[in-house]
Design an enzyme around this catalytic site. Structure first.
Site, mmCIF file in Angstrom:
data_model
loop_
_atom_site.group_PDB
_atom_site.id
_atom_site.type_symbol
_atom_site.label_atom_id
_atom_site.label_comp_id
_atom_site.label_asym_id
_atom_site.label_seq_id
_atom_site.Cartn_x
_atom_site.Cartn_y
_atom_site.Cartn_z
ATOM 1 N N SER A 71 -25.634 7.857 -14.392
ATOM 2 C CA SER A 71 -25.411 6.598 -13.752
ATOM 3 C C SER A 71 -26.536 6.135 -12.844
ATOM 4 O O SER A 71 -27.496 6.875 -12.808
ATOM 5 C CB SER A 71 -24.161 6.681 -12.811
ATOM 6 O OG SER A 71 -24.487 7.227 -11.580
ATOM 7 N N SER A 109 -11.840 0.995 -5.304
ATOM 8 C CA SER A 109 -11.403 1.389 -6.750
ATOM 9 C C SER A 109 -12.756 1.513 -7.627
ATOM 10 O O SER A 109 -12.415 1.194 -8.671
ATOM 11 C CB SER A 109 -10.097 0.888 -7.163
ATOM 12 O OG SER A 109 -9.666 1.654 -8.223
ATOM 13 N N SER A 110 -13.662 2.068 -7.048
ATOM 14 C CA SER A 110 -14.685 2.023 -8.194
ATOM 15 C C SER A 110 -14.470 3.217 -9.194
ATOM 16 O O SER A 110 -14.976 3.130 -10.209
ATOM 17 C CB SER A 110 -15.956 2.632 -7.397
ATOM 18 O OG SER A 110 -15.783 3.829 -6.447
ATOM 19 N N SER A 111 -13.588 4.007 -8.802
ATOM 20 C CA SER A 111 -13.044 4.964 -9.967
ATOM 21 C C SER A 111 -12.167 4.522 -11.098
ATOM 22 O O SER A 111 -12.525 4.603 -11.991
ATOM 23 C CB SER A 111 -12.342 6.205 -9.269
ATOM 24 O OG SER A 111 -10.979 5.784 -8.551
ATOM 25 N N THR A 168 2.784 2.243 -2.240
ATOM 26 C CA THR A 168 4.228 1.943 -2.873
ATOM 27 C C THR A 168 4.133 2.213 -4.265
ATOM 28 O O THR A 168 5.214 2.369 -4.699
ATOM 29 C CB THR A 168 4.450 0.380 -2.819
ATOM 30 O OG1 THR A 168 3.454 -0.457 -3.018
ATOM 31 C CG2 THR A 168 4.873 0.183 -1.111
ATOM 32 N N ASP A 169 3.054 2.153 -4.848
ATOM 33 C CA ASP A 169 2.929 2.360 -6.244
ATOM 34 C C ASP A 169 3.676 3.533 -6.941
ATOM 35 O O ASP A 169 4.546 3.554 -7.794
ATOM 36 C CB ASP A 169 1.727 2.209 -6.790
ATOM 37 C CG ASP A 169 0.523 3.137 -6.281
ATOM 38 O OD1 ASP A 169 0.722 3.788 -5.210
ATOM 39 O OD2 ASP A 169 -0.522 3.053 -6.885
ATOM 40 N N ASP A 223 -4.258 0.641 -9.283
ATOM 41 C CA ASP A 223 -6.021 0.232 -9.422
ATOM 42 C C ASP A 223 -6.260 0.280 -10.905
ATOM 43 O O ASP A 223 -6.826 -0.901 -11.431
ATOM 44 C CB ASP A 223 -6.822 1.367 -8.862
ATOM 45 C CG ASP A 223 -6.604 1.780 -7.716
ATOM 46 O OD1 ASP A 223 -6.027 1.031 -6.913
ATOM 47 O OD2 ASP A 223 -7.010 2.993 -7.240
ATOM 48 N N GLY A 260 -16.712 4.421 -2.599
ATOM 49 C CA GLY A 260 -16.069 5.126 -1.364
ATOM 50 C C GLY A 260 -16.034 4.042 -0.527
ATOM 51 O O GLY A 260 -15.367 4.152 0.794
ATOM 52 N N GLU A 294 0.923 -1.129 -0.067
ATOM 53 C CA GLU A 294 0.114 -0.078 -0.060
ATOM 54 C C GLU A 294 0.846 1.174 -0.089
ATOM 55 O O GLU A 294 1.807 1.334 0.761
ATOM 56 C CB GLU A 294 -0.663 0.038 1.088
ATOM 57 C CG GLU A 294 -2.548 0.515 0.933
ATOM 58 C CD GLU A 294 -3.096 -0.406 -0.014
ATOM 59 O OE1 GLU A 294 -3.174 -0.243 -1.085
ATOM 60 O OE2 GLU A 294 -3.463 -1.609 0.638
#
Length: 407
Positions: free
Chosen positions: A71, A131-133, A39-40, A182, A127, A37
């Site tokens: 949506s 990673s819904s985005s 780290t990317d 993501d 939320g 986490e």
């Protein structure tokens, strides 16, 4: 939602909003990061899996530069934008994500991408830190690739172009910092595997991932995901602040990124002393803590891959625990809901538990014996009731497939 149900729902919403049929329906998954986490964006290692939970987009290209999106969250509200003359940050609200993908593709030189009408339905909890985005931007990127004939969606290497557009949509149009974990998970994961993602910039797209077996059935395990319902916000400056601190630390240490530091410590004869010397070179306590998390987390990813491959589930669980404790104490991205959920899972038989995602809300994961998920989830719900928190939502995670066309 399965693909058939998701495609039908997206198609129905499209026809309801625009009075015609879409050109097709595409889907991209949310993700759970097993470990690795924050780290990317430090050129590190992470280990996500794709979820079976997906965002579905019904889309039809237009012959002008207008974009209309709707949506299932607000099916009676169609948001609109125009790609012509659009600049970074030029779209407000959730529409910035899909519109941003088309904008990013055009900025990258794909002028054949024009406007579109789209309708989104999703079963990725909003939320939740799942990673819904990225599910939204990656499904949009794949749909636009298909209808405008860009030709990138059919190969792993080609998908990097779409991933970059999805990242740019989040970073530059929506103003939400993201390092790429993501989007890579949403576009590149395969069923039954975790994606070991190496974020060093010098690696090619074919060099920076490897598929690692993640077969829970083999070890009679379940991966419990609990959405704590604590609001998950990355665009309030906290994420960007930590990223900037890490970049400043790398400059002070004279390295391109903290991955260089992590690798140096990993190869040292005395790793503890090497870490101490690195931290002693930094000017303030907050920066020391941030760097300590990143360096030790990168090493935990390596260790987790080895432990799981060897069937050492207890060691894998301990690494989950160490990751969460580091995110709480050194990176300071947990909230009470995350900490309590993790604590309850550990006390009720989980091999290990940790927050997943960017933090400041969202979800936890727990590695438990098969058949225990429901019981552990109920214990967490009971604890939340005592503390007056919103009731959590529990999901069962399996390693699923990446973005694809469904209709």
């Amino acid at each position: 939602m399965g693909d058939a149900e998701g495609a039908a729902a997206a198609r129905e919403l499209f026809e309801q909003a625009y009075g015609e049929a879409p050109a097709g329906v595409w889907a991209a998954p949310g993700r759970v990061n097993l470990i690795g986490e924050h780290t990317d964006y430090n050129a590190g290692l992470c280990l996500p899996i794709a979820l079976p939970h997906r965002t579905y987009i019904a889309l039809k290209p237009r012959e002008d530069t207008s974009v209309r999106v709707v949506s299932d969250v607000s099916p009676d509200k169609v948001a609109q934008a125009d790609l012509d003359g659009l600049t970074a940050g030029g779209v407000d609200g959730w529409a910035a994500y899909p519109v941003g993908v088309a904008w990013a593709l055009r900025e990258a030189g794909f002028g054949q991408v024009e406007g579109f009408d789209a309708a989104f339905t999703s079963c990725v909890p909003l939320g939740s830190g799942l990673s819904s985005s990225a599910a939204m931007t990656c499904s949009t990127a794949l749909a636009l690739d298909d209808v405008y004939g860009l030709g990138f969606g059919s190969s792993d290497a080609g998908r990097i172009t779409l991933i970059n557009a999805a990242i740019a949509a989040e970073n530059d149009m929506a103003g939400a910092s993201t390092g790429g974990l993501d989007q890579n998970a949403s576009m590149r994961c395969t069923p039954g595997h975790a994606l070991l993602l190496d974020c060093r910039p010098e690696l090619t797209p074919l060099e920076n991932v490897s598929q690692q077996e993640f077969d829970l059935d083999k070890y009679n395990l379940e991966l419990l995901v609990v959405d704590t319902q604590a609001p998950h916000q990355l665009n309030d400056g906290q994420y960007a602040q930590r990223r900037a601190t890490c970049e400043e630390a790398a400059k002070i240490l004279g390295v391109a990124n903290l991955r260089v530091t992590a690798d140096g410590i990993s190869k040292a004869d005395d790793q503890f002393q090497a870490l101490k010397e690195t931290l002693d070179a930094l000017p303030d306590e907050t920066m020391k803590k941030r760097v300590r998390h990143v360096v030790t987390e990168i090493e935990r990813v390596r260790s987790f891959v080895r432990a799981f491959a060897q069937g050492d589930i207890k060691a894998a669980g301990r690494l989950f625990n160490a990751s969460h404790d580091s995110l709480a104490a050194d990176y300071e991205v947990t909230v009470p809901e995350l900490d309590i959920a993790v604590d309850v899972a550990r006390k009720n038989g989980a091999y290990g538990a940790r927050m997943t995602g960017g933090g400041f809300g969202g979800s936890i994961i727990a590695l438990v014996d098969k058949g225990r998920s429901r019981e552990v989830a109920q214990k967490i719900a009971d604890a939340f009731a005592v503390h007056g928190f919103h009731q959590p939502r529990a999901l069962a995670a399996v390693a699923s497939s990446s973005a694809h066309r469904v209709d």
